[in-house]
Design an enzyme around this catalytic site. Structure first.
Site, mmCIF file in Angstrom:
data_model
loop_
_atom_site.group_PDB
_atom_site.id
_atom_site.type_symbol
_atom_site.label_atom_id
_atom_site.label_comp_id
_atom_site.label_asym_id
_atom_site.label_seq_id
_atom_site.Cartn_x
_atom_site.Cartn_y
_atom_site.Cartn_z
ATOM 1 N N VAL A 26 0.704 -1.112 0.168
ATOM 2 C CA VAL A 26 -0.006 -0.178 -0.042
ATOM 3 C C VAL A 26 0.918 1.156 0.069
ATOM 4 O O VAL A 26 0.751 2.072 -0.713
ATOM 5 C CB VAL A 26 -1.006 0.029 1.170
ATOM 6 N N ASP A 44 10.247 3.218 6.773
ATOM 7 C CA ASP A 44 9.895 1.647 6.957
ATOM 8 C C ASP A 44 10.928 1.432 8.104
ATOM 9 O O ASP A 44 12.083 1.823 7.990
ATOM 10 C CB ASP A 44 9.812 0.691 5.744
ATOM 11 N N THR A 94 -2.065 -4.301 9.479
ATOM 12 C CA THR A 94 -2.924 -4.434 10.844
ATOM 13 C C THR A 94 -3.292 -6.035 10.665
ATOM 14 O O THR A 94 -4.685 -6.228 10.224
ATOM 15 C CB THR A 94 -3.957 -3.430 10.877
ATOM 16 N N THR A 129 -5.842 -0.783 7.921
ATOM 17 C CA THR A 129 -7.330 -1.083 8.479
ATOM 18 C C THR A 129 -7.499 -1.258 9.833
ATOM 19 O O THR A 129 -6.865 -2.163 10.481
ATOM 20 C CB THR A 129 -7.962 -2.513 7.493
ATOM 21 N N CYS A 269 -6.350 -8.619 3.548
ATOM 22 C CA CYS A 269 -7.634 -7.753 3.389
ATOM 23 C C CYS A 269 -8.768 -8.647 3.770
ATOM 24 O O CYS A 269 -9.171 -8.592 4.832
ATOM 25 C CB CYS A 269 -7.831 -7.109 2.407
ATOM 26 N N ARG A 340 1.465 -13.297 2.348
ATOM 27 C CA ARG A 340 0.964 -13.011 3.714
ATOM 28 C C ARG A 340 -0.492 -13.614 3.868
ATOM 29 O O ARG A 340 -1.578 -13.459 2.844
ATOM 30 C CB ARG A 340 0.426 -11.377 4.073
#
Length: 443
Positions: A26, A44, A94, A129, A269, A340
């Site tokens: 993102v 980062d 998250t 999120t 997501c 992920r």
């Protein structure tokens, strides 16, 4: 706010800098897009990742090496470089914990980093999120405590849910409508103007931060439930001896069919966000039966596909213990290196319960990350030989381009045995496969 906001003007006039905190799937595309308009610091805490970006290497494959090399982004892993920043965008992951409750430590950590460098007149926008209330009840108190400043008086906060779709070359930062929200109307307009610099499709001003937070959860829970419905159909149609893919083709001739297909649901997501809703609902003394059921159905699909594989192999006369199964694709979706929360791992784990050897092929996945995270070693496709079954788990273009003859070369050279082919995403033609001597099954 107690002070007049001028961040937008200062950004476009290069007087202030914008920082993206978290440079993953993102944050990186967002940073590259903003860097074409304003001065950007891409931050980062992962030093290896930052060093790769500095060398012009895009491990996410979301923007490409050439754009990274040409970009004016100042890549940083030292938070001291954030002292010049007045507009922060937090895009850290998250995930959920092992008990499926929200893991907010990355976003809390980001708040502490930002808080240490927050100045009067700054704005912080969260894209990570979260469930409704996190921005105001969790993030703002950390920012205030660490900075000693007061939100709404000294600095502004907003929320803009990320909508980037990893591996999707069509829906990018510039052409996806962006939801924006702010702690008050003045901050909202400032945030909207900044995002309008890069989002050509325009922004949607949500009435509150909580509405914007909730919209993200609703979007992905909706998709999760629809896919779960298709997966439930697939499980039942399998028992009926009906091909789900053919049912979907027929169903989609209706004008208002939604176009969903069955499959594995992983990633950061759809496979995660519904748990944030379920968690918050439980805190309001409400058990979410529909969304919880959808999550269970989708989480069980890897095991279902593995069991079908074993069934097909038995019917083809294969010896199960010690057999070799080649799994094509291990990322959570096609044409994307992101591993992920990939549910392909469920297929692998279940097959190993039957003492089946698995050979994993994936030209998109990050080989080093896969071995480090899951202990899985990839094998090049041209080195795969003498397998009893092939499972196409992820519909990478590289696999879709293969002809039947290419798949033939993966199997044992024994004309007396059927070649078992499990096609999770129905990339091959059923009749052609059967004509070529395959025991073919598709989800």
């Amino acid at each position: 706010m107690g002070i007049k906001m001028t961040i937008y003007e200062n950004l476009i006039n290069k007087k202030d800098k914008l920082a993206i905190i978290g440079l993953g799937y993102v944050g990186l595309p967002l940073a590259v897009s903003f860097a074409e308009k304003v001065e950007v610091i891409g931050f980062d805490i992962n030093q290896r990742k930052i060093e790769q970006y500095r060398q012009g290497m895009d491990e996410t494959k979301e923007v490409g090496n050439s754009r990274i090399k040409l970009s004016s982004i100042e890549f940083a892993d030292d938070e001291k470089q954030l002292q010049e920043v007045k507009f922060f965008i937090v895009a850290v992951p998250t995930p959920v914990k092992s008990d499926k409750t929200p893991e907010l430590s990355p976003v809390k950590g980001a708040c502490e980093i930002v808080g240490r460098h927050l100045q009067k007149g700054s704005v912080v926008v969260f894209e990570s999120t979260v469930y409704p209330g996190v921005t105001e009840d969790v993030c703002i108190p950390i920012l205030e405590q660490v900075s000693g400043l007061i939100c709404g008086q000294d600095f502004g906060v907003g929320y803009s849910p990320e909508r980037i779709n990893p591996g999707d070359p069509v829906h990018r930062v510039h052409n996806i409508v962006k939801i924006v929200s702010g702690i008050n109307k003045e901050i909202l307009e400032e945030i909207a103007k900044v995002y309008e610099l890069v989002v050509k499709e325009g922004v949607y001003r949500a009435s509150s931060i909580k509405v914007a937070e909730a919209a993200k959860l609703a979007e992905n829970a909706q998709r999760d439930i629809n896919i779960a419905f298709m997966n439930e159909l697939a499980v039942v149609f399998e028992r009926m001896g009906i091909c789900t893919y053919e049912v979907v083709q027929a169903m989609n001739t209706k004008w208002n069919a939604l176009g969903f297909t069955p499959g594995l649901v992983g990633g950061h997501c759809i496979g995660v966000d519904p748990y944030y809703f379920i968690y918050k609902a439980s805190k309001m003394n409400y058990h979410s039966p529909l969304i919880s059921a959808g999550r269970k159905i989708n989480n069980d699909m890897g095991r279902f596909i593995a069991d079908i594989t074993v069934k097909q192999m038995i019917q083809a006369g294969k010896r199960i213990k010690g057999s070799r199964v080649c799994i094509l694709g291990v990322t959570f979706k096609e044409n994307c290196p992101d591993i992920r929360n990939t549910r392909v791992l469920d297929i692998i784990a279940r097959l190993r319960e039957f003492e089946i050897q698995t050979v994993i092929v994936d030209p998109e996945a990050n080989e080093e990350e896969l071995e480090m995270e899951y202990g899985i070693k990839l094998v090049p496709l041209d080195e795969v030989k003498e397998v009893d079954c092939v499972i196409v788990a992820v519909a990478h273009e590289a696999f879709q381009r293969l002809e039947v003859e290419a798949y033939d070369s993966l199997f044992k050279n024994d004309t007396s045995e059927e070649k078992v082919f499990i096609d999770v995403k129905s990339i091959m033609d059923r009749e052609e496969m059967k004509k070529n001597g395959y025991s073919y099954w598709s989800l």
